[in-house]
Write an enzyme that holds these catalytic residues in place. Sequence first.
Site, PDB file in Angstrom:
ATOM      1  CB  ALA A 130      95.859 -20.713-107.535  1.00 42.96           C
ATOM      2  CG  ASP A 131      99.017 -20.367-112.744  1.00 40.98           C
ATOM      3  OD1 ASP A 131      97.998 -19.654-112.679  1.00 40.98           O
ATOM      4  OD2 ASP A 131     100.163 -19.906-112.845  1.00 40.98           O
ATOM      5  CB  VAL A 132      94.586 -25.696-111.737  1.00 49.90           C
ATOM      6  CG1 VAL A 132      94.554 -24.953-110.419  1.00 49.90           C
ATOM      7  CG2 VAL A 132      93.522 -25.131-112.666  1.00 49.90           C
ATOM      8  CB  ALA A 138     101.041 -26.743-113.073  1.00 48.99           C
ATOM      9  CE  LYS A 166      98.638 -15.893-112.602  1.00 52.36           C
ATOM     10  NZ  LYS A 166      99.203 -17.027-113.437  1.00 52.36           N
TER      11      LYS A 166
END
Length: 240
Positions: A130-132, A138, A166
């Site tokens: 879960a890259d933000v 994103a 993550k």
Amino acid sequence: MIEIIPAISVVKLRVARVQNGNLDNIKIYDERPLDMALKFQDHGIKKIHLIDIEGARKGRIMNQEVIETIAGYTDLAIDFGGGINDDDDIRLAFEHGANAIHASTIAVNNKDLFSSWIISYGRNKIILGADVNNGKIATRGWSKSTEVDVIDLVDYFHNQGILYVKCTDINCDDSLAGPPFDLYKKILNKFPDIRLMASGGVRSVEDIDKLQDLGVYGVIFAKAYYEGLIKLKDLEKYFS
């Protein structure tokens, strides 16, 4: 005790690092991934976060031999990601020695498939990436922005049984400006049973201590070690 997870990113069979969240801006080091992995193991590290940068670029795994080599010559658990987008990719990763995989693009683009992996492989082997960027997810190695809110994404897969998440704030990654503590606090307040793996911005042992106090399960870091701000001997207190 918080789990310490150094990251090894790979480009052309060398240790590398994405700079400023840009897959076209790569710093390549002289070390081979296996040599770096052995160094981590010698200091008590139990797990590494292995990233196939070329795989993330191309949307398919490109460095499976690196997984196999590290799995064959070390006792490290390998959390692998980069280019995992279908059933063949995930099988390839596990067949070559990955203990778990993390993925983000497929979790957004094909929720049903990612959910099926949680069922098929078990919640200990599937990590939601879960890259933000400014609170929104994103994908595609951080190159593609979406309108998906991080809390909404975690909530969806929390209902599907996800255990490990993550989370990287892209604006913190490679910055050495400190982790996004408020973001992690928000996620943990909403999902207290999630095992959250914090990634990005870590610059010191003090940052790791603060993440531990927040209840973060694990911390992933790269630049602070590769640039000499964190020494492996300083991390040994987390292994006792």
